[in-house]
Design an enzyme around this catalytic site. Structure first.
Site, mmCIF file in Angstrom:
data_model
loop_
_atom_site.group_PDB
_atom_site.id
_atom_site.type_symbol
_atom_site.label_atom_id
_atom_site.label_comp_id
_atom_site.label_asym_id
_atom_site.label_seq_id
_atom_site.Cartn_x
_atom_site.Cartn_y
_atom_site.Cartn_z
ATOM 1 N N LEU A 150 0.846 -1.094 0.073
ATOM 2 C CA LEU A 150 -0.079 0.040 -0.013
ATOM 3 C C LEU A 150 0.839 1.292 -0.072
ATOM 4 C CD1 LEU A 150 -2.752 -0.760 2.433
ATOM 5 C CD2 LEU A 150 -2.544 -1.395 0.135
ATOM 6 N N ARG A 151 0.451 2.206 -0.749
ATOM 7 C CA ARG A 151 1.138 3.502 -0.756
ATOM 8 C C ARG A 151 -0.020 4.325 0.119
ATOM 9 N NH1 ARG A 151 0.974 4.920 -6.668
ATOM 10 N NH2 ARG A 151 -1.062 3.541 -6.524
ATOM 11 N N CYS A 264 6.995 3.263 7.232
ATOM 12 C CA CYS A 264 7.438 1.936 6.391
ATOM 13 C C CYS A 264 9.012 1.739 5.960
ATOM 14 C CB CYS A 264 6.449 1.801 5.321
ATOM 15 S SG CYS A 264 4.642 1.241 5.643
#
Length: 439
Positions: A150-151, A264
């Site tokens: 996921l971004r 992240c």
């Protein structure tokens, strides 16, 4: 299918709502009771474009519910583990307590034939160890590893329309069974022709950390070039444009500036290094230490640049910081380069005002020492310098002529290559950016 999602933070909440959107009956298990209640009311506990609408629609369909009781996961065919793996305090290694605890608790309600699917980002070797735990406590249960990509700002799109599906599966017929269940979960996505990589646990775990390490390396590479550009008088933006035309290199992630942050990339590359060390392969990833160092130096250089713009001293200077989230379209301030810079400016004697379109409340909770205001104009009132540190659309589209009437001095530092330098210079501003000639 009946699906449970264990852990409804950023990853889990988006995944749960998306799985309901795909037609499954989903229960999200979140031990934080207020967060579970907030999600059950249709209110997003974080800023993510399109998520709250998806959440409300999925709840209204009757296919999504939330609970703080793990017992409510019983009877689901597939259980997704989506809890966090933060960096250990004082170490590079990932803290796996939450993944281990969630999996252990899940085995109390797990039945033979059900599939546990890890989505959390974990060090290589974790899945094999958890598979032993699952099958040891519940013979006939299975474990697969299905990393997320996921971004932030595009999480809904990336869940419903991913660019690939990666399955880390056990060997033999167990792997065939696990794949069939995953293909059923993702039937709509598979039918769209989404590429699939079907592999072993270790490869699936490494795909995510390798991808993040590559992106971090690309960002730090162009920021290293920015350092050289400042030493030589070259322009890093033109350099990036020129090398980006080579399709082996590409232009994405070649915007020099303040560097990466968030929950992240920084912790994932550090955990990757730590795990390589545990495996006796630390020399393979020594370059990531310099990737990390380059990234952190950008923050120091931005403070130095602000001091230069303020005639050599920050003491008593008024500075506006536009942007605090680590990236636009997010309220995530974890390891935010912008906030790190703002705090350093304040420690060195500047009066700092910070504003962000989505993250203001998070800043007030986590950085109470900073003054937070609601608008760019309020932040820039009588400012000696304006720093654009997150490339929100609202800041990219500021009118430099009108904005110039607010400040005491027309000096802008573009920490994200977000502004049109010529337009701002034409409006009477002095323009500085990392790796670019002064304008």
């Amino acid at each position: 299918m009946d699906i449970s999602v264990i852990g409804c933070g950023y990853l889990g909440a988006v995944h749960a709502a998306s799985m309901a959107q795909l037609g499954h009956d989903v229960v999200g298990i979140e031990v934080d009771v207020p967060k579970a209640e907030l999600l059950a009311s249709g209110t997003a506990p974080f800023h993510e474009p399109g998520f709250e609408t998806l959440l409300k629609d999925s709840l209204a369909s009757g296919r999504l519910r939330f609970s703080s009781d793990m017992a409510d996961a019983a009877g689901s065919q597939v259980h997704f583990v989506c809890v966090g793996t933060p960096q250990k305090r004082g170490e590079y290694a990932a803290d796996l307590r939450y993944v281990e605890s969630a999996t252990e608790s899940l085995t109390d309600v797990l039945a033979p034939g059900e599939l546990v699917v890890g989505k959390s980002t974990v060090p290589v070797g974790t899945a094999a160890r958890l598979a032993e735990l699952v099958t040891g406590k519940v013979p006939g249960a299975l474990l697969a590893w299905n990393p997320e990509f996921l971004r932030e700002g595009f999480a809904v799109q990336d869940t419903l329309h991913p660019d690939r599906l990666v399955y880390g599966l056990p060997a033999g017929t167990d792997g065939d069974t696990a794949r069939a269940l995953l293909d059923e979960v993702y039937a709509t996505i598979v039918a769209d022709g989404t590429p699939q990589v079907v592999t072993d646990y270790a490869t699936a775990e490494m795909v995510k950390t390798a991808a993040n390490s590559f992106l971090a390396t690309k960002i730090s590479f162009i920021n290293a070039m920015a350092e050289l550009c400042e030493a030589t008088g070259a322009d890093v933006k033109q350099l990036a444009d020129a090398i980006g035309y080579d399709d082996r290199i590409g232009r994405k992630f070649l915007n020099a500036g303040l560097g990466f942050g968030g929950g992240c990339l920084p912790k994932d590359i550090r955990a990757f290094m730590a795990r390589a060390g545990e495996l006796g392969a630390d020399q393979a990833l020594t370059f990531l230490r310099e990737v990390d160092n380059i990234n952190m130096r950008r923050r120091i250089r931005m403070v130095e640049l602000a001091r230069e713009v303020c005639d050599g001293s920050l003491l008593g200077k008024r500075i506006a910081v536009l942007g605090a989230a680590f990236k636009p379209d997010s309220d995530d301030i974890r390891d935010s380069p912008a906030l790190n810079v703002a705090a350093q400016l304040q420690l060195q004697g500047a009066t700092v005002r910070v504003t962000d379109p989505a993250a203001n409340e998070n800043i007030r909770r986590s950085w109470p020492q900073l003054e937070v205001v609601e608008t760019a104009e309020e932040a820039a009132h009588r400012a000696d310098a304006v720093l654009v540190l997150t490339e929100w659309k609202q800041f990219r589209e500021l009118d430099p002529v009108a904005f110039g009437q607010v400040v005491a001095r027309k000096a802008v530092l573009d920490g994200r290559q977000a502004l049109d330098r010529d337009t701002w210079v034409a409006a009477g501003w002095s323009y500085r950016a990392l790796g670019r000639r002064a304008g």
